[in-house]
Scaffold this motif. Sequence first.
Motif, PDB file in Angstrom:
ATOM      1  N   GLY A  74     137.735  -1.711 -52.535  1.00 18.39           N
ATOM      2  CA  GLY A  74     136.857  -2.188 -51.491  1.00 18.39           C
ATOM      3  C   GLY A  74     135.562  -2.674 -52.103  1.00 18.39           C
ATOM      4  O   GLY A  74     135.593  -3.166 -53.231  1.00 18.39           O
ATOM      5  N   GLY A  75     134.447  -2.422 -51.475  1.00 15.98           N
ATOM      6  CA  GLY A  75     134.297  -1.433 -50.439  1.00 15.98           C
ATOM      7  C   GLY A  75     135.194  -0.224 -50.618  1.00 15.98           C
ATOM      8  O   GLY A  75     135.383   0.279 -51.691  1.00 15.98           O
ATOM      9  N   GLU A  76     135.740   0.202 -49.545  1.00 16.62           N
ATOM     10  CA  GLU A  76     136.696   1.309 -49.507  1.00 16.62           C
ATOM     11  C   GLU A  76     137.959   0.811 -48.828  1.00 16.62           C
ATOM     12  O   GLU A  76     137.956   0.510 -47.626  1.00 16.62           O
ATOM     13  CB  GLU A  76     136.103   2.497 -48.759  1.00 16.62           C
ATOM     14  CG  GLU A  76     136.964   3.731 -48.788  1.00 16.62           C
ATOM     15  CD  GLU A  76     137.294   4.186 -50.198  1.00 16.62           C
ATOM     16  OE1 GLU A  76     138.428   3.893 -50.657  1.00 16.62           O
ATOM     17  OE2 GLU A  76     136.446   4.827 -50.830  1.00 16.62           O
ATOM     18  N   MET A  99     145.355   2.100 -56.400  1.00 15.35           N
ATOM     19  CA  MET A  99     144.151   2.001 -55.590  1.00 15.35           C
ATOM     20  C   MET A  99     142.996   2.709 -56.294  1.00 15.35           C
ATOM     21  O   MET A  99     143.186   3.745 -56.922  1.00 15.35           O
ATOM     22  CB  MET A  99     144.377   2.636 -54.213  1.00 15.35           C
ATOM     23  CG  MET A  99     143.159   2.543 -53.281  1.00 15.35           C
ATOM     24  SD  MET A  99     143.517   3.075 -51.583  1.00 15.35           S
ATOM     25  CE  MET A  99     143.417   4.863 -51.763  1.00 15.35           C
ATOM     26  N   GLN A 100     141.811   2.120 -56.200  1.00 16.51           N
ATOM     27  CA  GLN A 100     140.594   2.768 -56.677  1.00 16.51           C
ATOM     28  C   GLN A 100     139.751   3.140 -55.457  1.00 16.51           C
ATOM     29  O   GLN A 100     139.598   2.332 -54.546  1.00 16.51           O
ATOM     30  CB  GLN A 100     139.809   1.825 -57.588  1.00 16.51           C
ATOM     31  CG  GLN A 100     140.531   1.475 -58.882  1.00 16.51           C
ATOM     32  CD  GLN A 100     140.777   2.688 -59.761  1.00 16.51           C
ATOM     33  OE1 GLN A 100     139.957   3.605 -59.822  1.00 16.51           O
ATOM     34  NE2 GLN A 100     141.919   2.713 -60.437  1.00 16.51           N
ATOM     35  N   THR A 101     139.213   4.341 -55.460  1.00 16.31           N
ATOM     36  CA  THR A 101     138.535   4.831 -54.267  1.00 16.31           C
ATOM     37  C   THR A 101     137.350   5.722 -54.607  1.00 16.31           C
ATOM     38  O   THR A 101     137.330   6.398 -55.638  1.00 16.31           O
ATOM     39  CB  THR A 101     139.523   5.627 -53.386  1.00 16.31           C
ATOM     40  OG1 THR A 101     138.836   6.190 -52.264  1.00 16.31           O
ATOM     41  CG2 THR A 101     140.175   6.757 -54.154  1.00 16.31           C
ATOM     42  N   GLY A 102     136.367   5.720 -53.705  1.00 16.45           N
ATOM     43  CA  GLY A 102     135.266   6.675 -53.780  1.00 16.45           C
ATOM     44  C   GLY A 102     135.675   8.011 -53.198  1.00 16.45           C
ATOM     45  O   GLY A 102     134.979   9.013 -53.356  1.00 16.45           O
ATOM     46  N   ALA A 103     136.828   8.023 -52.472  1.00 18.91           N
ATOM     47  CA  ALA A 103     137.482   9.236 -51.952  1.00 18.91           C
ATOM     48  C   ALA A 103     136.723   9.953 -50.842  1.00 18.91           C
ATOM     49  O   ALA A 103     137.090  11.059 -50.460  1.00 18.91           O
ATOM     50  CB  ALA A 103     137.794  10.223 -53.082  1.00 18.91           C
ATOM     51  N   TYR A 104     135.685   9.341 -50.295  1.00 14.39           N
ATOM     52  CA  TYR A 104     134.967   9.995 -49.202  1.00 14.39           C
ATOM     53  C   TYR A 104     135.793   9.857 -47.927  1.00 14.39           C
ATOM     54  O   TYR A 104     136.034   8.769 -47.432  1.00 14.39           O
ATOM     55  CB  TYR A 104     133.584   9.374 -49.014  1.00 14.39           C
ATOM     56  CG  TYR A 104     132.656  10.240 -48.210  1.00 14.39           C
ATOM     57  CD1 TYR A 104     131.946  11.275 -48.816  1.00 14.39           C
ATOM     58  CD2 TYR A 104     132.502  10.050 -46.838  1.00 14.39           C
ATOM     59  CE1 TYR A 104     131.100  12.090 -48.088  1.00 14.39           C
ATOM     60  CE2 TYR A 104     131.664  10.863 -46.096  1.00 14.39           C
ATOM     61  CZ  TYR A 104     130.966  11.887 -46.725  1.00 14.39           C
ATOM     62  OH  TYR A 104     130.143  12.706 -45.989  1.00 14.39           O
ATOM     63  N   ASN A 105     136.267  10.994 -47.404  1.00 10.93           N
ATOM     64  CA  ASN A 105     137.158  11.063 -46.241  1.00 10.93           C
ATOM     65  C   ASN A 105     138.557  10.518 -46.513  1.00 10.93           C
ATOM     66  O   ASN A 105     139.273  10.158 -45.580  1.00 10.93           O
ATOM     67  CB  ASN A 105     136.555  10.332 -45.032  1.00 10.93           C
ATOM     68  CG  ASN A 105     135.473  11.151 -44.359  1.00 10.93           C
ATOM     69  OD1 ASN A 105     135.462  12.382 -44.443  1.00 10.93           O
ATOM     70  ND2 ASN A 105     134.538  10.483 -43.706  1.00 10.93           N
ATOM     71  N   LEU A 106     138.952  10.470 -47.784  1.00  9.98           N
ATOM     72  CA  LEU A 106     140.353  10.166 -48.088  1.00  9.98           C
ATOM     73  C   LEU A 106     141.118  11.479 -47.937  1.00  9.98           C
ATOM     74  O   LEU A 106     141.372  12.206 -48.888  1.00  9.98           O
ATOM     75  CB  LEU A 106     140.498   9.603 -49.499  1.00  9.98           C
ATOM     76  CG  LEU A 106     141.913   9.148 -49.907  1.00  9.98           C
ATOM     77  CD1 LEU A 106     142.489   8.168 -48.906  1.00  9.98           C
ATOM     78  CD2 LEU A 106     141.906   8.543 -51.301  1.00  9.98           C
ATOM     79  N   ASN A 107     141.464  11.775 -46.691  1.00  6.83           N
ATOM     80  CA  ASN A 107     142.037  13.075 -46.344  1.00  6.83           C
ATOM     81  C   ASN A 107     143.543  13.133 -46.597  1.00  6.83           C
ATOM     82  O   ASN A 107     144.168  12.152 -47.022  1.00  6.83           O
ATOM     83  CB  ASN A 107     141.708  13.429 -44.892  1.00  6.83           C
ATOM     84  CG  ASN A 107     142.182  12.342 -43.926  1.00  6.83           C
ATOM     85  OD1 ASN A 107     143.191  11.664 -44.148  1.00  6.83           O
ATOM     86  ND2 ASN A 107     141.442  12.152 -42.838  1.00  6.83           N
ATOM     87  N   GLU A 108     144.130  14.288 -46.304  1.00  5.65           N
ATOM     88  CA  GLU A 108     145.547  14.507 -46.598  1.00  5.65           C
ATOM     89  C   GLU A 108     146.446  13.563 -45.802  1.00  5.65           C
ATOM     90  O   GLU A 108     147.429  13.047 -46.314  1.00  5.65           O
ATOM     91  CB  GLU A 108     145.922  15.966 -46.311  1.00  5.65           C
ATOM     92  CG  GLU A 108     147.329  16.318 -46.767  1.00  5.65           C
ATOM     93  CD  GLU A 108     147.546  17.816 -46.842  1.00  5.65           C
ATOM     94  OE1 GLU A 108     148.522  18.235 -47.488  1.00  5.65           O
ATOM     95  OE2 GLU A 108     146.730  18.583 -46.271  1.00  5.65           O
ATOM     96  N   LYS A 109     146.101  13.314 -44.550  1.00  8.31           N
ATOM     97  CA  LYS A 109     146.906  12.417 -43.728  1.00  8.31           C
ATOM     98  C   LYS A 109     146.965  11.020 -44.337  1.00  8.31           C
ATOM     99  O   LYS A 109     148.037  10.404 -44.407  1.00  8.31           O
ATOM    100  CB  LYS A 109     146.319  12.360 -42.310  1.00  8.31           C
ATOM    101  CG  LYS A 109     147.097  11.456 -41.361  1.00  8.31           C
ATOM    102  CD  LYS A 109     146.467  11.465 -39.968  1.00  8.31           C
ATOM    103  CE  LYS A 109     147.231  10.528 -39.027  1.00  8.31           C
ATOM    104  NZ  LYS A 109     146.611  10.523 -37.656  1.00  8.31           N
ATOM    105  N   ARG A 110     145.841  10.526 -44.777  1.00 15.75           N
ATOM    106  CA  ARG A 110     145.796   9.191 -45.383  1.00 15.75           C
ATOM    107  C   ARG A 110     146.553   9.161 -46.715  1.00 15.75           C
ATOM    108  O   ARG A 110     147.230   8.184 -47.039  1.00 15.75           O
ATOM    109  CB  ARG A 110     144.339   8.768 -45.589  1.00 15.75           C
ATOM    110  CG  ARG A 110     143.636   8.363 -44.292  1.00 15.75           C
ATOM    111  CD  ARG A 110     142.167   8.093 -44.512  1.00 15.75           C
ATOM    112  NE  ARG A 110     141.564   7.470 -43.333  1.00 15.75           N
ATOM    113  CZ  ARG A 110     140.357   7.732 -42.884  1.00 15.75           C
ATOM    114  NH1 ARG A 110     139.587   8.627 -43.522  1.00 15.75           N
ATOM    115  NH2 ARG A 110     139.883   7.119 -41.816  1.00 15.75           N
TER     116      ARG A 110
END
Length: 473
Positions: A74-76, A99-110
Amino acid sequence: MIDQVSQRYRIQDDYEQTKPVHVVWEITLACNLKCSHCGSRAGKVRPGELTTEQCFDIIDKLQELGTREITIIGGEAFLRKDWLEIISRINNAGIECSMQTGAYNLNEKRIVAAKNAGIKNIGVSIDGLPDVHNKIRGRSDSYQHVMRCLELLKKHTIVSSVNTVITKTNQFQLEELLDEFIEKGIKNWQIQLMVAMGNAVENEHLIIQPYELIDLYDRLIKVYKRALSHNIIVQAGNNIGYYGPYEHIWRQGNDAYWTGCSAGHTTIGIEADGVIKGCPSLPTSDYTGGNIKEMSLEDIWHHGEQMKFTRYRNEEELWGNCKSCYYASSCMAGCTWTSHVLFGKRGNNPYCHHRALKLHKEGKKERIRKIKEADGVPFDYGLFEIIVEDFNGNVLEVQNPLEIQISLVPQKKDLRVPMKMEICRGCNHHVFEGTETCPHCNENIEEAKQEYELNIIAAKKAYQNLLTLMESK
């Protein structure tokens, strides 16, 4: 057959056929973090972001062009509503999706949904221990989120990696970070230097100075070796190294040495509104090859002038210390992103280990100084000059990029294929294949190689004798 681990790594044929092996795709500029070093100044959705169908069309075209891996960012990335559909389409096209991510709110469901859609690897950004990381990322609980994300990735058997941008504030925390990664079972850690683009221009106090590379890399090589003992591979980003004595170590996962910027030669960067660049990090204003809303991806890849600069470039565009460097024809001033955003033009890069060491022997050091602010838009940059000093801080030279005139028009002759090199075992510096006497240590290359091999044999024999002695007691 190329295995899953090495999809993005280039072979000679990729350069010769000009194949976009690895694509990094900003699918949205929306972000839930506010990072001090963010080059794209992510936060809000970019105007005119691509539709789902337009994204699908890009994937189909990349498949035809021979792409082996697509990394969504992103962004995210997960803030885009159809991110799972995009992952699924990439996977069904036979292309590895990471995917590269900041992982903020990358929860288990996602995370579970991404795995079901076909994600193969998720890289999480960690930029220091809790206080430093949270400050850089603009969230007081960001570190807590990334650590929880790593636990969930392990739980659901998704290959994970960690990415760290090295700054003034975290450069002495790398050893402690490694302790965290050992505990979490991380196996891949990518590092790169902070670059003066976007938000980083306003936070230049966080940027490592060129002369600091010598001490940084001496510390970093110790971290690398300790990581390896725990089966963790530390991968050097495109602005790490350049032909110092550790080059063959940094590049072990790739070509064993830096082979020059591959933007637009074996890589593509895509922005959320359809802009195509040779590398996702390059300034949009200077390196846009075209937009898929106006041109086909094939035409942009094959004919876009700003896409082709690494395919035919030569030393005529180099300046400063890079112009006279032994490695000029192979290195081509290192990472284009790093150099262009400093000086408004490519062709000179003070972030070079070989260069810092060479200057140090001459009693000199380099630092950068900002002389112009950035405009405040995504992928923008300011302007810096190079200050050459002696060890007492006396200024010996000031290199102002505004006073440098060079031609950035590629000389379209033969397609550029990186020259082959080998290591001089007398000093661990690279030399061009066929060199008889090392220009760095003056050792005979063949004699140094033979002595090295004899020492390896002797070391193995001594180790075996030690084991035999221990068993006999």
